[in-house]
Scaffold this motif. Structure first.
Motif, PDB file in Angstrom:
ATOM      1  N   GLU A  49     -15.227 -21.882  36.719  1.00  0.00           N
ATOM      2  CA  GLU A  49     -15.712 -20.633  36.123  1.00  0.00           C
ATOM      3  C   GLU A  49     -14.817 -20.179  34.981  1.00  0.00           C
ATOM      4  OE1 GLU A  49     -18.647 -19.283  36.551  1.00  0.00           O
ATOM      5  OE2 GLU A  49     -18.880 -21.062  37.798  1.00  0.00           O
ATOM      6  N   TRP A  50     -13.523 -20.380  35.098  1.00  0.00           N
ATOM      7  CA  TRP A  50     -12.625 -20.020  34.010  1.00  0.00           C
ATOM      8  C   TRP A  50     -12.924 -20.861  32.774  1.00  0.00           C
ATOM      9  CZ3 TRP A  50     -10.178 -16.191  32.283  1.00  0.00           C
ATOM     10  CH2 TRP A  50      -9.221 -16.336  31.306  1.00  0.00           C
ATOM     11  N   GLU A  51     -13.231 -22.133  32.965  1.00  0.00           N
ATOM     12  CA  GLU A  51     -13.594 -22.995  31.841  1.00  0.00           C
ATOM     13  C   GLU A  51     -14.904 -22.539  31.203  1.00  0.00           C
ATOM     14  OE1 GLU A  51     -11.757 -25.320  30.433  1.00  0.00           O
ATOM     15  OE2 GLU A  51     -10.183 -24.839  31.875  1.00  0.00           O
ATOM     16  N   ARG A  52     -15.852 -22.101  32.006  1.00  0.00           N
ATOM     17  CA  ARG A  52     -17.107 -21.579  31.457  1.00  0.00           C
ATOM     18  C   ARG A  52     -16.868 -20.306  30.653  1.00  0.00           C
ATOM     19  NH1 ARG A  52     -20.797 -22.437  36.807  1.00  0.00           N
ATOM     20  NH2 ARG A  52     -21.181 -24.653  36.489  1.00  0.00           N
ATOM     21  N   ILE A  53     -15.976 -19.462  31.128  1.00  0.00           N
ATOM     22  CA  ILE A  53     -15.662 -18.233  30.396  1.00  0.00           C
ATOM     23  C   ILE A  53     -14.975 -18.573  29.077  1.00  0.00           C
ATOM     24  CG2 ILE A  53     -14.197 -16.178  30.435  1.00  0.00           C
ATOM     25  CD1 ILE A  53     -14.848 -15.995  33.459  1.00  0.00           C
ATOM     26  N   LYS A  54     -14.033 -19.503  29.103  1.00  0.00           N
ATOM     27  CA  LYS A  54     -13.361 -19.895  27.866  1.00  0.00           C
ATOM     28  C   LYS A  54     -14.328 -20.532  26.883  1.00  0.00           C
ATOM     29  CE  LYS A  54      -9.958 -22.411  29.267  1.00  0.00           C
ATOM     30  NZ  LYS A  54      -8.705 -23.158  29.438  1.00  0.00           N
ATOM     31  N   ALA A  55     -15.339 -21.236  27.390  1.00  0.00           N
ATOM     32  CA  ALA A  55     -16.340 -21.866  26.526  1.00  0.00           C
ATOM     33  C   ALA A  55     -17.438 -20.880  26.118  1.00  0.00           C
ATOM     34  CB  ALA A  55     -16.962 -23.063  27.234  1.00  0.00           C
ATOM     35  N   ALA A  60     -23.859 -18.576  32.647  1.00  0.00           N
ATOM     36  CA  ALA A  60     -23.351 -19.318  33.799  1.00  0.00           C
ATOM     37  C   ALA A  60     -22.235 -18.536  34.491  1.00  0.00           C
ATOM     38  CB  ALA A  60     -22.850 -20.688  33.371  1.00  0.00           C
ATOM     39  N   ALA A  61     -21.375 -17.907  33.708  1.00  0.00           N
ATOM     40  CA  ALA A  61     -20.296 -17.121  34.290  1.00  0.00           C
ATOM     41  C   ALA A  61     -20.840 -15.900  35.024  1.00  0.00           C
ATOM     42  CB  ALA A  61     -19.319 -16.683  33.202  1.00  0.00           C
ATOM     43  N   LYS A  62     -21.851 -15.256  34.458  1.00  0.00           N
ATOM     44  CA  LYS A  62     -22.443 -14.080  35.099  1.00  0.00           C
ATOM     45  C   LYS A  62     -23.127 -14.461  36.414  1.00  0.00           C
ATOM     46  CE  LYS A  62     -26.404 -12.407  34.006  1.00  0.00           C
ATOM     47  NZ  LYS A  62     -27.518 -11.867  34.621  1.00  0.00           N
ATOM     48  N   ASN A  63     -23.805 -15.589  36.431  1.00  0.00           N
ATOM     49  CA  ASN A  63     -24.510 -16.017  37.634  1.00  0.00           C
ATOM     50  C   ASN A  63     -23.562 -16.336  38.783  1.00  0.00           C
ATOM     51  OD1 ASN A  63     -27.032 -15.685  36.539  1.00  0.00           O
ATOM     52  ND2 ASN A  63     -27.184 -17.816  35.859  1.00  0.00           N
ATOM     53  N   TYR A  64     -22.326 -16.685  38.487  1.00  0.00           N
ATOM     54  CA  TYR A  64     -21.355 -16.969  39.540  1.00  0.00           C
ATOM     55  C   TYR A  64     -21.036 -15.712  40.339  1.00  0.00           C
ATOM     56  CZ  TYR A  64     -17.199 -18.822  41.799  1.00  0.00           C
ATOM     57  OH  TYR A  64     -16.265 -19.229  42.722  1.00  0.00           O
ATOM     58  N   PHE A  65     -21.223 -14.552  39.745  1.00  0.00           N
ATOM     59  CA  PHE A  65     -20.894 -13.292  40.402  1.00  0.00           C
ATOM     60  C   PHE A  65     -22.114 -12.571  40.962  1.00  0.00           C
ATOM     61  CE2 PHE A  65     -17.478 -14.126  37.413  1.00  0.00           C
ATOM     62  CZ  PHE A  65     -16.393 -14.050  38.256  1.00  0.00           C
ATOM     63  N   ASN A  66     -23.191 -13.296  41.274  1.00  0.00           N
ATOM     64  CA  ASN A  66     -24.399 -12.674  41.819  1.00  0.00           C
ATOM     65  C   ASN A  66     -24.201 -12.115  43.219  1.00  0.00           C
ATOM     66  OD1 ASN A  66     -26.090 -12.904  39.655  1.00  0.00           O
ATOM     67  ND2 ASN A  66     -26.962 -14.846  40.292  1.00  0.00           N
ATOM     68  N   GLY A  67     -23.486 -12.778  44.082  1.00  0.00           N
ATOM     69  CA  GLY A  67     -23.288 -12.307  45.444  1.00  0.00           C
ATOM     70  C   GLY A  67     -24.314 -12.908  46.384  1.00  0.00           C
ATOM     71  N   TYR A  68     -25.447 -12.237  46.536  1.00  0.00           N
ATOM     72  CA  TYR A  68     -26.516 -12.733  47.398  1.00  0.00           C
ATOM     73  C   TYR A  68     -27.767 -12.971  46.567  1.00  0.00           C
ATOM     74  CZ  TYR A  68     -24.071 -11.483  51.704  1.00  0.00           C
ATOM     75  OH  TYR A  68     -23.171 -11.413  52.730  1.00  0.00           O
ATOM     76  N   LEU A  69     -28.552 -13.963  46.968  1.00  0.00           N
ATOM     77  CA  LEU A  69     -29.872 -14.202  46.400  1.00  0.00           C
ATOM     78  C   LEU A  69     -30.896 -13.986  47.494  1.00  0.00           C
ATOM     79  CD1 LEU A  69     -29.835 -17.387  44.147  1.00  0.00           C
ATOM     80  CD2 LEU A  69     -30.027 -15.028  43.460  1.00  0.00           C
ATOM     81  N   ALA A  70     -31.984 -13.325  47.142  1.00  0.00           N
ATOM     82  CA  ALA A  70     -33.120 -13.154  48.048  1.00  0.00           C
ATOM     83  C   ALA A  70     -34.306 -13.838  47.390  1.00  0.00           C
ATOM     84  CB  ALA A  70     -33.410 -11.677  48.270  1.00  0.00           C
TER      85      ALA A  70
END
Length: 104
Positions: A49-55, A60-70
Protein backbone atom coordinates in the motif's frame (compact mmCIF):
# COMPACT_ATOMS: atom_id res chain seq x y z
CA UNK A 1 -27.04 -5.10 13.41
CA UNK A 2 -30.64 -4.03 12.87
CA UNK A 3 -32.12 -4.80 9.47
CA UNK A 4 -33.15 -1.84 7.39
CA UNK A 5 -36.90 -1.59 6.87
CA UNK A 6 -36.43 -0.43 3.28
CA UNK A 7 -34.82 -3.68 2.12
CA UNK A 8 -37.28 -6.55 1.57
CA UNK A 9 -36.76 -9.74 3.56
CA UNK A 10 -36.15 -11.68 0.36
CA UNK A 11 -33.00 -9.61 -0.24
CA UNK A 12 -31.72 -9.86 3.35
CA UNK A 13 -31.02 -13.58 3.10
CA UNK A 14 -28.54 -13.13 0.24
CA UNK A 15 -26.43 -10.29 1.72
CA UNK A 16 -22.89 -11.21 2.70
CA UNK A 17 -20.70 -8.87 4.79
CA UNK A 18 -16.97 -9.51 5.16
CA UNK A 19 -13.77 -7.58 6.05
CA UNK A 20 -11.39 -6.44 3.30
CA UNK A 21 -8.12 -4.56 3.01
CA UNK A 22 -6.53 -3.27 6.18
CA UNK A 23 -9.27 -4.66 8.43
CA UNK A 24 -8.85 -8.14 6.94
CA UNK A 25 -5.08 -7.99 7.31
CA UNK A 26 -5.37 -6.74 10.89
CA UNK A 27 -7.86 -9.46 11.86
CA UNK A 28 -5.58 -12.06 10.31
CA UNK A 29 -2.65 -10.65 12.31
CA UNK A 30 -4.57 -10.62 15.60
CA UNK A 31 -6.19 -14.05 15.30
CA UNK A 32 -3.53 -16.06 13.44
CA UNK A 33 -1.90 -19.03 15.09
CA UNK A 34 1.36 -18.62 13.18
CA UNK A 35 2.48 -15.17 14.37
CA UNK A 36 5.55 -15.05 12.13
CA UNK A 37 3.47 -15.65 8.99
CA UNK A 38 0.82 -13.16 10.13
CA UNK A 39 3.43 -10.47 10.82
CA UNK A 40 5.08 -11.08 7.45
CA UNK A 41 1.73 -10.90 5.66
CA UNK A 42 0.72 -7.66 7.42
CA UNK A 43 4.06 -6.00 6.70
CA UNK A 44 3.92 -7.05 3.04
CA UNK A 45 0.41 -5.61 2.68
CA UNK A 46 1.39 -2.33 4.31
CA UNK A 47 4.51 -2.12 2.15
CA UNK A 48 2.42 -2.77 -0.98
CA UNK A 49 0.00 0.00 0.00
CA UNK A 50 2.86 2.39 0.68
CA UNK A 51 4.20 1.69 -2.82
CA UNK A 52 0.75 2.39 -4.28
CA UNK A 53 0.61 5.69 -2.41
CA UNK A 54 4.08 6.67 -3.62
CA UNK A 55 3.03 5.77 -7.18
CA UNK A 56 -0.08 7.95 -6.71
CA UNK A 57 -2.49 5.10 -7.37
CA UNK A 58 -5.12 6.76 -5.21
CA UNK A 59 -8.06 4.50 -6.03
CA UNK A 60 -6.17 1.35 -5.06
CA UNK A 61 -4.90 3.01 -1.89
CA UNK A 62 -8.39 4.23 -0.98
CA UNK A 63 -9.91 0.78 -1.51
CA UNK A 64 -7.45 -0.73 0.98
CA UNK A 65 -9.14 1.30 3.72
CA UNK A 66 -12.74 0.19 3.00
CA UNK A 67 -13.12 -1.92 6.15
CA UNK A 68 -16.14 -4.09 5.39
CA UNK A 69 -17.85 -4.94 2.10
CA UNK A 70 -21.52 -5.87 1.90
CA UNK A 71 -22.57 -7.63 -1.28
CA UNK A 72 -25.78 -9.10 -2.55
CA UNK A 73 -25.44 -12.39 -4.40
CA UNK A 74 -27.91 -11.65 -7.22
CA UNK A 75 -28.77 -7.93 -7.26
CA UNK A 76 -25.99 -6.51 -9.40
CA UNK A 77 -22.38 -5.59 -8.92
CA UNK A 78 -22.80 -2.66 -6.51
CA UNK A 79 -21.54 -3.17 -2.98
CA UNK A 80 -21.66 -1.24 0.26
CA UNK A 81 -18.54 -0.24 2.19
CA UNK A 82 -17.92 0.99 5.69
CA UNK A 83 -15.72 0.68 8.76
CA UNK A 84 -18.49 -1.19 10.58
CA UNK A 85 -20.72 -4.02 9.44
CA UNK A 86 -23.80 -1.85 9.97
CA UNK A 87 -22.42 0.99 7.87
CA UNK A 88 -21.57 -1.38 5.04
CA UNK A 89 -25.09 -2.82 5.25
CA UNK A 90 -26.72 0.63 5.14
CA UNK A 91 -24.55 1.66 2.20
CA UNK A 92 -25.59 -1.46 0.31
CA UNK A 93 -29.25 -0.78 1.15
CA UNK A 94 -28.85 2.73 -0.24
CA UNK A 95 -27.41 1.29 -3.47
CA UNK A 96 -30.17 -1.30 -3.77
CA UNK A 97 -32.90 1.29 -3.25
CA UNK A 98 -31.48 3.95 -5.57
CA UNK A 99 -32.99 4.41 -8.99
CA UNK A 100 -30.38 3.43 -11.62
CA UNK A 101 -31.74 6.05 -14.01
CA UNK A 102 -31.35 8.87 -11.48
CA UNK A 103 -28.35 11.21 -11.14
CA UNK A 104 -25.27 9.87 -9.43
Amino acid sequence: MKPNETVPDSLLADIVIYPVGLLHDWQHFVHAIDRRDARRSLRASLRREWERIKARKWRAAKNYFNGYLAEHAHAGSRCGTGWTRGRAYRDLARHLNSDPRGPR
